[in-house]
Design an enzyme around this catalytic site. Sequence first.
Site, PDB file in Angstrom:
ATOM      1  N   TYR A   1      12.428   5.231   4.846  1.00  0.00           N
ATOM      2  CA  TYR A   1      12.500   3.521   5.216  1.00  0.00           C
ATOM      3  C   TYR A   1      13.377   3.417   4.922  1.00  0.00           C
ATOM      4  O   TYR A   1      14.747   3.867   4.340  1.00  0.00           O
ATOM      5  CB  TYR A   1      11.330   2.891   4.208  1.00  0.00           C
ATOM      6  CG  TYR A   1      11.620   1.205   4.962  1.00  0.00           C
ATOM      7  CD1 TYR A   1      11.640   1.203   6.194  1.00  0.00           C
ATOM      8  CD2 TYR A   1      12.120   0.776   4.367  1.00  0.00           C
ATOM      9  CE1 TYR A   1      11.349  -0.715   6.679  1.00  0.00           C
ATOM     10  CE2 TYR A   1      12.839  -0.792   4.716  1.00  0.00           C
ATOM     11  CZ  TYR A   1      12.066  -1.393   6.072  1.00  0.00           C
ATOM     12  OH  TYR A   1      12.195  -2.542   5.842  1.00  0.00           O
TER      13      TYR A   1
ATOM     14  N   LYS B   1       2.758  -4.163   5.700  1.00  0.00           N
ATOM     15  CA  LYS B   1       1.987  -3.692   6.528  1.00  0.00           C
ATOM     16  C   LYS B   1       0.390  -3.886   6.606  1.00  0.00           C
ATOM     17  O   LYS B   1      -0.133  -3.940   7.170  1.00  0.00           O
ATOM     18  CB  LYS B   1       2.154  -1.855   6.629  1.00  0.00           C
ATOM     19  CG  LYS B   1       4.347  -2.104   6.539  1.00  0.00           C
ATOM     20  CD  LYS B   1       4.954  -2.716   7.921  1.00  0.00           C
ATOM     21  CE  LYS B   1       7.073  -2.894   6.877  1.00  0.00           C
ATOM     22  NZ  LYS B   1       7.425  -2.165   5.966  1.00  0.00           N
TER      23      LYS B   1
ATOM     24  N   ASP C   1       6.051   6.439  -1.459  1.00  0.00           N
ATOM     25  CA  ASP C   1       5.752   5.272  -0.817  1.00  0.00           C
ATOM     26  C   ASP C   1       4.716   5.953   0.135  1.00  0.00           C
ATOM     27  O   ASP C   1       4.770   6.747   0.930  1.00  0.00           O
ATOM     28  CB  ASP C   1       7.889   5.058  -0.219  1.00  0.00           C
ATOM     29  CG  ASP C   1       7.782   3.733   0.510  1.00  0.00           C
ATOM     30  OD1 ASP C   1       5.884   3.795   1.296  1.00  0.00           O
ATOM     31  OD2 ASP C   1       8.447   3.062   0.811  1.00  0.00           O
TER      32      ASP C   1
ATOM     33  N   ARG D   1       5.984 -16.679 -12.887  1.00  0.00           N
ATOM     34  CA  ARG D   1       6.994 -15.890 -12.495  1.00  0.00           C
ATOM     35  C   ARG D   1       6.096 -15.009 -13.762  1.00  0.00           C
ATOM     36  O   ARG D   1       6.110 -13.711 -12.370  1.00  0.00           O
ATOM     37  CB  ARG D   1       8.252 -16.281 -13.252  1.00  0.00           C
ATOM     38  CG  ARG D   1       9.068 -14.993 -13.020  1.00  0.00           C
ATOM     39  CD  ARG D   1      10.287 -15.158 -13.509  1.00  0.00           C
ATOM     40  NE  ARG D   1      11.517 -16.234 -13.798  1.00  0.00           N
ATOM     41  CZ  ARG D   1      11.216 -16.436 -14.901  1.00  0.00           C
ATOM     42  NH1 ARG D   1      10.951 -15.074 -16.043  1.00  0.00           N
ATOM     43  NH2 ARG D   1      12.038 -17.093 -15.486  1.00  0.00           N
TER      44      ARG D   1
HETATM   45  C1  PLP Z   1       8.696  -1.916   5.560  1.00  0.00           C
HETATM   46  C2  PLP Z   1       8.625  -1.102   4.732  1.00  0.00           C
HETATM   47  C3  PLP Z   1       8.742  -1.363   3.461  1.00  0.00           C
HETATM   48  C4  PLP Z   1       9.502  -2.067   2.617  1.00  0.00           C
HETATM   49  O1  PLP Z   1       8.788  -3.442   2.605  1.00  0.00           O
HETATM   50  P1  PLP Z   1       8.976  -4.684   2.720  1.00  0.00           P
HETATM   51  O2  PLP Z   1       7.593  -4.663   2.782  1.00  0.00           O
HETATM   52  O3  PLP Z   1       9.971  -4.986   4.019  1.00  0.00           O
HETATM   53  O4  PLP Z   1      10.584  -4.992   1.322  1.00  0.00           O
HETATM   54  C5  PLP Z   1       9.330   0.135   2.498  1.00  0.00           C
HETATM   55  N1  PLP Z   1       9.159   1.132   3.126  1.00  0.00           N
HETATM   56  C6  PLP Z   1       8.316   1.575   4.366  1.00  0.00           C
HETATM   57  C7  PLP Z   1       7.672   2.647   4.090  1.00  0.00           C
HETATM   58  C8  PLP Z   1       8.412   0.652   5.579  1.00  0.00           C
HETATM   59  O5  PLP Z   1       7.140   0.932   5.988  1.00  0.00           O
END
Ligand code: PLP
Length: 379
Positions: A98, A195, A170, A46
Site C-alpha cells: 500500500y 475498507k 496487513d 484517549r
Molecule cells: C487503505 C489502506 C491502508 C491505510 O489505511 P487508512 O485507513 O487509509 O489509513 C493500509 N493498507 C491497505 C492495504 C489499505 O488498503
Amino acid sequence: MKFATKAIHAGQEPDPSTGAVMTPIYQTSTYWQKSPGDNKGYEYSRGTNPTRKALEDCMAALENARYGLAFSSGMGATDAVMKLLNPGDQVITGNDLYGGSYRIFTKIFSKYGIKFHFLDMSDPESIIPYINEKTRLIWIETPTNPTMQVVDIEAVARIAKKHDLILTVDNTFASPYLQNPIDLGADIVMHSVTKYIGGHSDVVMGALLLNNEQLYKDLWFIYNACGATPGPQDAFLVLRGIKTLHLRMRAHCENGERVARYLKTHPKVDKIYWPGFEDHPGHEIAKKQMRGFGGMISITLKDADLQETFRVASGFKVFTLAESLGGVESLINHPVSMTHGSIPKAEREKAGVTDNLLRLSVGVEDIEDLLADLEQALA
Ligand SMILES: *Cc1c(COP(=O)(O)O)cnc(C)c1O
C-alpha cells in the site's frame, strides 16, 4: 461461536445502565471517579471508551485474537506498530505495498534510523538472507495492492518464529471473513477498517488484533501515549457496518468472480490480476489460506497510454472513480495517479504498477448493471 454470530454479538452486551440492545455512543471525554483512582474502569477517552471497547472486542473475536486496539486510521495503526522498534532495528517487507505504508516506512521511520528491506515476498525463502541480528519485524500484505500477489503467511510465520521476529500482516484486502493470519502464525493483524470492515465508505479507522499479552501492553502504551484513537461516533458506525460483514463479503466474492471472468476474455484487457484464476501464480496458496477470492481485481488495458487509460477510467457510470476500496459501492482507481502516487516510478513499475493499470473494488450492486457498465466504459 461462528463468524456471523460473532460479527453481530461479540463484545456487545446490552448496556448495563439502561438495557439498550445496541451499544450506545458514549460521547464523553472523561469519567466520574468516586474518590481519586476509584473509577469504573474508564478514566479518559484517549485511553478507553466503552463504544470503542465494544468494537475492539468484536474485531478481535473476528480475527480469533484476544486483544483489539482501534486507531483513528489504518496508518495510525501502522505507526503504532513501527513505534515498537528502536533506532538501528531492521524490518523486512514486501515490494508491492500500500502506497501509504511505503511512504511512512521510507519518509518517516527511516529518518529515525530504522532500516527497511523491500523484497518480492512470493518466495518466503528469499527473506532468509536478509535476516541479521538487527532484524526485529516482518511486515506483509496479502493479497497485495494492487497486483494481487499472494504471500504464504504460514511459511513466513515459520521463518519469523525461528528467528524471533514479530510478524505483522496487513489483512485489509482479505478482511477477517476471508483470512485469519493469527491462525496461520502471525503475531499482529493490522486492518484499515476504512475498507471492508467498515464497509460503507463513511469512516476512516484502523485496528490491530493480537494474542500476545506483552505485545498488547506495549501497543496499548503507544496507543494511549501517542493518542491516534478514534471517537465513539466512528466506533458506532463501524459496529453497525460490521454486523453485515459476512453478508457483504459473500456478495463481494460472488460479484468479483463474475467481473473477473467477464474481463479475462475481454479484447481491451491485457493482464488481469485476481487470485481466483487457476493460472494466477498465488492461486494454490490463496486456496489454502483464504476462504474466498474477494472482490479486488486489477487489469491493464491493451495498447493504452496514460491518456487512453484516463479516458477509460473517467467513462464509468456505476463504478465511481475514487480512491479506497471495500465499500458496498463499486469503485475504480488508477493507482499510478491516485493511491500509489507516492511510490517512485522505477519502484512501482518493478512491481507491475504501470500507467495502464486500473484497480476495481467490486461492490454489491446488481451484477447485470456492473457488467453493462464495464462493457460501455471499455467500448
Ligand atoms: C487503505 C489502506 C491502508 C491505510 O489505511 P487508512 O485507513 O487509509 O489509513 C493500509 N493498507 C491497505 C492495504 C489499505 O488498503
